[in-house]
Design a protein around this motif. Structure first.
Motif, short mmCIF file in Angstrom:
data_model
loop_
_atom_site.label_atom_id
_atom_site.label_comp_id
_atom_site.label_asym_id
_atom_site.label_seq_id
_atom_site.Cartn_x
_atom_site.Cartn_y
_atom_site.Cartn_z
N PHE A 239 0.82 -1.22 0.00
CA PHE A 239 0.00 0.00 0.00
C PHE A 239 0.85 1.27 0.00
O PHE A 239 0.45 2.28 -0.56
CB PHE A 239 -1.04 -0.03 1.13
CG PHE A 239 -2.27 -0.80 0.72
CD1 PHE A 239 -3.31 -0.16 0.08
CD2 PHE A 239 -2.35 -2.17 0.89
CE1 PHE A 239 -4.43 -0.86 -0.35
CE2 PHE A 239 -3.46 -2.89 0.46
CZ PHE A 239 -4.50 -2.22 -0.16
N GLY A 240 2.05 1.18 0.56
CA GLY A 240 2.98 2.32 0.47
C GLY A 240 3.39 2.56 -0.97
O GLY A 240 3.37 3.70 -1.46
N ASN A 241 3.72 1.50 -1.66
CA ASN A 241 4.11 1.62 -3.08
C ASN A 241 2.94 1.99 -3.98
O ASN A 241 3.10 2.73 -4.95
CB ASN A 241 4.77 0.32 -3.55
CG ASN A 241 6.22 0.23 -3.11
OD1 ASN A 241 7.01 1.12 -3.37
ND2 ASN A 241 6.55 -0.84 -2.39
N LEU A 242 1.74 1.49 -3.63
CA LEU A 242 0.55 1.81 -4.42
C LEU A 242 0.24 3.30 -4.35
O LEU A 242 -0.14 3.91 -5.35
CB LEU A 242 -0.66 1.03 -3.90
CG LEU A 242 -0.87 -0.36 -4.48
CD1 LEU A 242 -1.89 -1.13 -3.65
CD2 LEU A 242 -1.34 -0.27 -5.94
N LYS A 243 0.40 3.88 -3.15
CA LYS A 243 0.12 5.31 -3.00
C LYS A 243 1.05 6.12 -3.91
O LYS A 243 0.60 7.04 -4.61
CB LYS A 243 0.32 5.73 -1.53
CG LYS A 243 -0.01 7.19 -1.29
CD LYS A 243 -0.02 7.55 0.18
CE LYS A 243 -0.52 8.99 0.35
NZ LYS A 243 -0.75 9.33 1.76
N GLN A 244 2.34 5.74 -3.92
CA GLN A 244 3.30 6.42 -4.78
C GLN A 244 2.93 6.25 -6.26
O GLN A 244 2.96 7.20 -7.03
CB GLN A 244 4.71 5.82 -4.57
CG GLN A 244 5.22 5.92 -3.15
CD GLN A 244 5.93 7.23 -2.89
OE1 GLN A 244 5.86 8.14 -3.69
NE2 GLN A 244 6.60 7.34 -1.76
#
Length: 312
Positions: A239-244
């Motif tokens: 989810f951290g990478n998805l936000k980016q």
């Protein structure tokens, strides 16, 4: 006559990036499907499909003549079946980024290719790449240019991990958690997207150095990380990478996002209730959504048609 079923697909990660050798992950989606059927009193839709198959069979004849070593078809049987009223009966929406032409290509290859590579044999990387090349040639009839991945996914009905253009493999993904609050979902944009014009825009943008750098150093980096996180089941990092990734797409792929969804896209990033990304080439059709809490996402996206694809 009724042929076997072929399913739609969802490219979870890798849209546009796989053109530039990012990793990608494509999964079958059994909610939509299609099969070859025959009948006498055809509906208007079936008549259109039958006429399209006729043009497609002529195109396949050309492929066979150009690449006799790559693929050959029993064109006599195909043309006879088309004359007898064969059509592709499909619930897969066209122009929605879920592989409507891919399922049709897989069905035709399955029924009419001679000396075909079957799903039951040991699918080496070499065989997968050959299938991808065959399907790319076949599906180009519909899109002008095709990677062959959609038909491959539909034909194998397995998740496919794209490591690079020349390195693909079938893979397993973590089993769904039916009780899980997190989900991958489809958001219906309510309009149709066409692949060819979107890819054209992307290719034009790639002529700019700044855009190329963004693709290489940001877009591909976070796409690769999302693929890794998803396969290994690392939801927090995912989810951290998805936000980016959602942010990068909003900033750099605006023409591929229907205008009326720009605010909704931004709202997801700001509230963390959901993150949106392109499903296929964009421009319309479905938009992919990811959320850690489906109830929150439903509230935030009230009034929109959402379809859950996978539960965390």
């Amino acid at each position: 006559m009724k042929g076997p079923l072929f399913y739609s697909k969802i490219l979870l990660f890798g849209e546009y990036g796989i053109i530039k050798d990012s990793r990608g992950l494509s999964i079958p989606y059994n909610f939509f499907k299609g099969a070859l059927k025959s009948g006498k009193n055809l509906s208007e839709t079936s008549k259109k499909s039958n006429a399209s198959l006729k043009a497609f069979s002529e195109y396949l004849n050309g492929i066979q003549e150009e690449n006799p070593k790559l693929v050959s078809f029993d064109l006599e049987s195909l043309q006879r079946d088309i004359a007898d009223g064969m059509y592709f009966d499909s619930s897969i929406p066209q122009g929605y980024g879920v592989g409507s032409s891919g399922a049709l290509v897989a069905a035709i290859y399955d029924k009419y290719a001679t000396d075909k590579i079957t799903v039951l044999e040991n699918l080496t990387r070499e065989k997968l790449l050959k299938l991808k090349a065959i399907f790319g040639k076949m599906e180009s009839f519909f899109h002008g240019k095709s990677s062959g991945l959609d038909p491959l996914n539909s034909y194998l009905s397995l998740p496919i991990l794209i490591n690079s253009k020349d390195n693909i493999e079938s893979t397993s993904i973590p089993s769904q958690n039916p009780e899980g609050k997190g989900a991958v979902f489809l958001l219906d944009s309510g309009s149709i997207g066409e692949t060819a014009p979107m890819v054209q825009i992307f290719m034009e943008q790639m002529k700019e150095k700044g855009f190329r750098n963004m693709i290489k150093h940001q877009f591909v980096k976070h796409t690769d990380a999302c693929v890794e996180d998803f396969i290994s089941g690392n939801v927090k990092s995912l989810f951290g990478n998805l936000k980016q990734l959602s942010n990068i797409v909003l900033d750099n792929f605006k023409p591929m996002i229907p205008v009326e969804f720009h605010k909704l896209w931004k709202k997801g990033i700001e509230t963390n209730d959901y993150y949106l990304k392109l499903c296929g080439s964009g421009g319309g059709g479905y938009i992919l959504g990811f959320t850690q809490d489906m109830d929150k996402a439903k509230k935030a996206l009230k009034g929109y048609n959402l379809e859950v694809v996978y539960n965390f």
